[in-house]
Design a protein around this motif. Structure first.
Motif, PDB file in Angstrom:
ATOM      1  N   ILE A  81      13.434   2.243  16.782  1.00  0.00           N
ATOM      2  CA  ILE A  81      14.103   2.454  15.510  1.00  0.00           C
ATOM      3  C   ILE A  81      14.207   3.944  15.176  1.00  0.00           C
ATOM      4  CG2 ILE A  81      11.903   2.239  14.268  1.00  0.00           C
ATOM      5  CD1 ILE A  81      13.426   0.744  12.038  1.00  0.00           C
ATOM      6  N   LYS A  82      15.173   4.296  14.334  1.00  0.00           N
ATOM      7  CA  LYS A  82      15.259   5.669  13.833  1.00  0.00           C
ATOM      8  C   LYS A  82      14.096   5.882  12.862  1.00  0.00           C
ATOM      9  CE  LYS A  82      20.294   5.933  13.810  1.00  0.00           C
ATOM     10  NZ  LYS A  82      21.468   5.908  12.921  1.00  0.00           N
ATOM     11  N   PRO A  83      13.352   6.974  13.009  1.00  0.00           N
ATOM     12  CA  PRO A  83      12.225   7.203  12.102  1.00  0.00           C
ATOM     13  C   PRO A  83      12.660   7.322  10.634  1.00  0.00           C
ATOM     14  CG  PRO A  83      12.435   9.009  13.677  1.00  0.00           C
ATOM     15  CD  PRO A  83      13.451   7.994  14.044  1.00  0.00           C
ATOM     16  N   THR A  84      13.865   7.816  10.404  1.00  0.00           N
ATOM     17  CA  THR A  84      14.353   7.890   9.020  1.00  0.00           C
ATOM     18  C   THR A  84      14.528   6.492   8.437  1.00  0.00           C
ATOM     19  OG1 THR A  84      16.601   8.111   9.915  1.00  0.00           O
ATOM     20  CG2 THR A  84      15.483  10.144   9.225  1.00  0.00           C
ATOM     21  N   ASP A  85      14.818   5.507   9.290  1.00  0.00           N
ATOM     22  CA  ASP A  85      14.921   4.123   8.821  1.00  0.00           C
ATOM     23  C   ASP A  85      13.546   3.533   8.513  1.00  0.00           C
ATOM     24  OD1 ASP A  85      17.683   3.999   8.787  1.00  0.00           O
ATOM     25  OD2 ASP A  85      17.841   3.142  10.809  1.00  0.00           O
ATOM     26  N   VAL A  86      12.511   4.017   9.229  1.00  0.00           N
ATOM     27  CA  VAL A  86      11.145   3.591   8.923  1.00  0.00           C
ATOM     28  C   VAL A  86      10.782   4.084   7.519  1.00  0.00           C
ATOM     29  CG1 VAL A  86       8.700   3.746   9.558  1.00  0.00           C
ATOM     30  CG2 VAL A  86      10.445   3.599  11.348  1.00  0.00           C
ATOM     31  N   VAL A  87      11.125   5.333   7.227  1.00  0.00           N
ATOM     32  CA  VAL A  87      10.857   5.908   5.906  1.00  0.00           C
ATOM     33  C   VAL A  87      11.562   5.067   4.835  1.00  0.00           C
ATOM     34  CG1 VAL A  87      11.173   7.932   4.415  1.00  0.00           C
ATOM     35  CG2 VAL A  87      10.539   8.240   6.818  1.00  0.00           C
ATOM     36  N   LYS A  88      12.826   4.758   5.086  1.00  0.00           N
ATOM     37  CA  LYS A  88      13.616   3.969   4.127  1.00  0.00           C
ATOM     38  C   LYS A  88      13.025   2.570   3.935  1.00  0.00           C
ATOM     39  CE  LYS A  88      18.284   2.037   3.794  1.00  0.00           C
ATOM     40  NZ  LYS A  88      19.571   1.954   4.500  1.00  0.00           N
ATOM     41  N   ALA A  89      12.710   1.898   5.026  1.00  0.00           N
ATOM     42  CA  ALA A  89      12.239   0.512   4.966  1.00  0.00           C
ATOM     43  C   ALA A  89      10.852   0.387   4.328  1.00  0.00           C
ATOM     44  CB  ALA A  89      12.218  -0.110   6.364  1.00  0.00           C
ATOM     45  N   THR A  90      10.007   1.393   4.505  1.00  0.00           N
ATOM     46  CA  THR A  90       8.642   1.339   3.976  1.00  0.00           C
ATOM     47  C   THR A  90       8.509   2.026   2.622  1.00  0.00           C
ATOM     48  OG1 THR A  90       8.009   3.411   5.072  1.00  0.00           O
ATOM     49  CG2 THR A  90       7.596   1.355   6.287  1.00  0.00           C
ATOM     50  N   LYS A  91       9.567   2.717   2.213  1.00  0.00           N
ATOM     51  CA  LYS A  91       9.498   3.583   1.023  1.00  0.00           C
ATOM     52  C   LYS A  91       8.367   4.598   1.204  1.00  0.00           C
ATOM     53  CE  LYS A  91      11.402   0.200  -2.209  1.00  0.00           C
ATOM     54  NZ  LYS A  91      11.484  -1.040  -1.442  1.00  0.00           N
ATOM     55  N   GLY A  92       8.227   5.062   2.449  1.00  0.00           N
ATOM     56  CA  GLY A  92       7.157   5.992   2.794  1.00  0.00           C
ATOM     57  C   GLY A  92       7.400   7.394   2.283  1.00  0.00           C
ATOM     58  N   GLU A  93       6.302   8.093   2.082  1.00  0.00           N
ATOM     59  CA  GLU A  93       6.340   9.494   1.668  1.00  0.00           C
ATOM     60  C   GLU A  93       6.146  10.355   2.912  1.00  0.00           C
ATOM     61  OE1 GLU A  93       3.462  10.291  -1.560  1.00  0.00           O
ATOM     62  OE2 GLU A  93       3.288   8.097  -1.651  1.00  0.00           O
ATOM     63  N   VAL A  94       7.076  11.264   3.176  1.00  0.00           N
ATOM     64  CA  VAL A  94       6.956  12.138   4.339  1.00  0.00           C
ATOM     65  C   VAL A  94       6.110  13.348   3.952  1.00  0.00           C
ATOM     66  CG1 VAL A  94       8.199  13.525   6.028  1.00  0.00           C
ATOM     67  CG2 VAL A  94       9.179  11.361   5.236  1.00  0.00           C
ATOM     68  N   LYS A  95       5.000  13.511   4.662  1.00  0.00           N
ATOM     69  CA  LYS A  95       4.050  14.595   4.409  1.00  0.00           C
ATOM     70  C   LYS A  95       3.563  15.135   5.743  1.00  0.00           C
ATOM     71  CE  LYS A  95       3.765  13.621  -0.093  1.00  0.00           C
ATOM     72  NZ  LYS A  95       4.189  14.521  -1.126  1.00  0.00           N
ATOM     73  N   ASN A  96       2.955  16.318   5.714  1.00  0.00           N
ATOM     74  CA  ASN A  96       2.389  16.898   6.922  1.00  0.00           C
ATOM     75  C   ASN A  96       0.871  16.717   6.893  1.00  0.00           C
ATOM     76  OD1 ASN A  96       1.764  18.432   9.171  1.00  0.00           O
ATOM     77  ND2 ASN A  96       2.063  20.383   8.156  1.00  0.00           N
ATOM     78  N   TYR A 114       0.841  -1.196   0.000  1.00  0.00           N
ATOM     79  CA  TYR A 114       0.000   0.000   0.000  1.00  0.00           C
ATOM     80  C   TYR A 114       0.876   1.246   0.000  1.00  0.00           C
ATOM     81  CZ  TYR A 114      -3.763  -3.144   1.481  1.00  0.00           C
ATOM     82  OH  TYR A 114      -4.687  -4.164   1.555  1.00  0.00           O
ATOM     83  N   ARG A 115       0.299   2.354  -0.439  1.00  0.00           N
ATOM     84  CA  ARG A 115       0.972   3.640  -0.326  1.00  0.00           C
ATOM     85  C   ARG A 115       1.102   3.938   1.164  1.00  0.00           C
ATOM     86  NH1 ARG A 115      -1.347   9.515  -2.459  1.00  0.00           N
ATOM     87  NH2 ARG A 115       0.601  10.672  -2.083  1.00  0.00           N
ATOM     88  N   ILE A 116       2.302   4.366   1.571  1.00  0.00           N
ATOM     89  CA  ILE A 116       2.536   4.657   2.984  1.00  0.00           C
ATOM     90  C   ILE A 116       2.927   6.114   3.134  1.00  0.00           C
ATOM     91  CG2 ILE A 116       3.985   4.150   4.994  1.00  0.00           C
ATOM     92  CD1 ILE A 116       4.028   1.245   4.043  1.00  0.00           C
ATOM     93  N   LEU A 117       2.148   6.825   3.934  1.00  0.00           N
ATOM     94  CA  LEU A 117       2.419   8.224   4.241  1.00  0.00           C
ATOM     95  C   LEU A 117       2.905   8.297   5.686  1.00  0.00           C
ATOM     96  CD1 LEU A 117      -0.757   9.916   2.702  1.00  0.00           C
ATOM     97  CD2 LEU A 117       1.497   9.655   1.655  1.00  0.00           C
ATOM     98  N   ILE A 118       4.023   8.976   5.884  1.00  0.00           N
ATOM     99  CA  ILE A 118       4.585   9.136   7.228  1.00  0.00           C
ATOM    100  C   ILE A 118       4.553  10.617   7.551  1.00  0.00           C
ATOM    101  CG2 ILE A 118       6.632   8.837   8.673  1.00  0.00           C
ATOM    102  CD1 ILE A 118       7.325   6.405   6.844  1.00  0.00           C
ATOM    103  N   ASP A 119       3.877  10.952   8.646  1.00  0.00           N
ATOM    104  CA  ASP A 119       3.730  12.357   9.002  1.00  0.00           C
ATOM    105  C   ASP A 119       5.075  12.966   9.384  1.00  0.00           C
ATOM    106  OD1 ASP A 119       1.787  14.603   9.568  1.00  0.00           O
ATOM    107  OD2 ASP A 119       2.875  14.478  11.464  1.00  0.00           O
ATOM    108  N   SER A 120       5.291  14.185   8.914  1.00  0.00           N
ATOM    109  CA  SER A 120       6.569  14.863   9.160  1.00  0.00           C
ATOM    110  C   SER A 120       6.862  15.040  10.654  1.00  0.00           C
ATOM    111  CB  SER A 120       6.599  16.217   8.454  1.00  0.00           C
ATOM    112  OG  SER A 120       5.499  17.014   8.862  1.00  0.00           O
ATOM    113  N   HIS A 121       5.839  15.171  11.485  1.00  0.00           N
ATOM    114  CA  HIS A 121       6.058  15.298  12.932  1.00  0.00           C
ATOM    115  C   HIS A 121       6.629  14.007  13.524  1.00  0.00           C
ATOM    116  CE1 HIS A 121       2.839  18.333  12.184  1.00  0.00           C
ATOM    117  NE2 HIS A 121       3.657  19.062  12.925  1.00  0.00           N
TER     118      HIS A 121
END
Length: 159
Positions: free
Chosen positions: A138-153, A111-118
């Motif tokens: 875990i480091k949140p930046t590693d969550v972004v990397k592992a999920t290929k998440g898009e950081v949005k507000n 699924y598309r994964i959105l990770i809130d900037s906060h």
């Protein structure tokens, strides 16, 4: 501790994490309670919500435990006019996970994964390992990397 899909993915990617375990209370599955059990503040937890947009279909939102989705912001990001949280009864069939144990890693489908900037403002966060009572530190930046998440507000502090 037995491995979960989420920890296997992190191992395969060579991403460092720690496993944190806590006692599950079936009546208290929210991020605030998990944070309390782990002895950390709710802003150091990342919760995973599965939602469905009228145009974009099912997608995943990861946000801080002390925040809630701002639907207007989320709709402006996705182009949806109406977004609703997926009913708990559908979580298992959609993700392979149950309420209180939903991880953005290792879901049944992609699924598309959105990770809130906060949620990425902390050095480390606690998130579900895909099983109730088991969290990943875990480091949140590693969550972004592992999920290929898009950081949005798309969130705001709970009132």
């Amino acid at each position: 501790m037995q491995k979960t899909n989420a920890t296997r993915i992190l191992d395969k990617m060579g991403i460092e994490y720690e496993v944190l375990e806590y006692d599950v209370d079936e009546d208290q599955l929210g991020a605030e309670h998990v944070a309390e059990e782990l002895g950390i503040s709710a802003d150091m937890t990342m919760k995973t919500l599965v939602v469905k947009g009228d145009r974009s279909g099912v997608f995943v939102c990861c946000l801080r435990g002390d925040h809630e989705i701002d639907m207007k912001l989320l709709e402006s990001i996705t182009g949806d006019k109406n977004i609703e949280t997926v009913p708990t009864s559908m979580l298992l069939s959609l993700t392979g996970y149950v309420r209180g144990g939903v991880s953005p890693l290792g879901m049944k489908k992609s699924y598309r994964i959105l990770i809130d900037s906060h949620a990425i403002s902390k050095e480390k966060v606690s998130m579900s390992a895909g099983k109730r009572g088991v969290q990943i530190w875990i480091k949140p930046t590693d969550v972004v990397k592992a999920t290929k998440g898009e950081v949005k507000n798309f969130s705001r502090e709970k009132h």
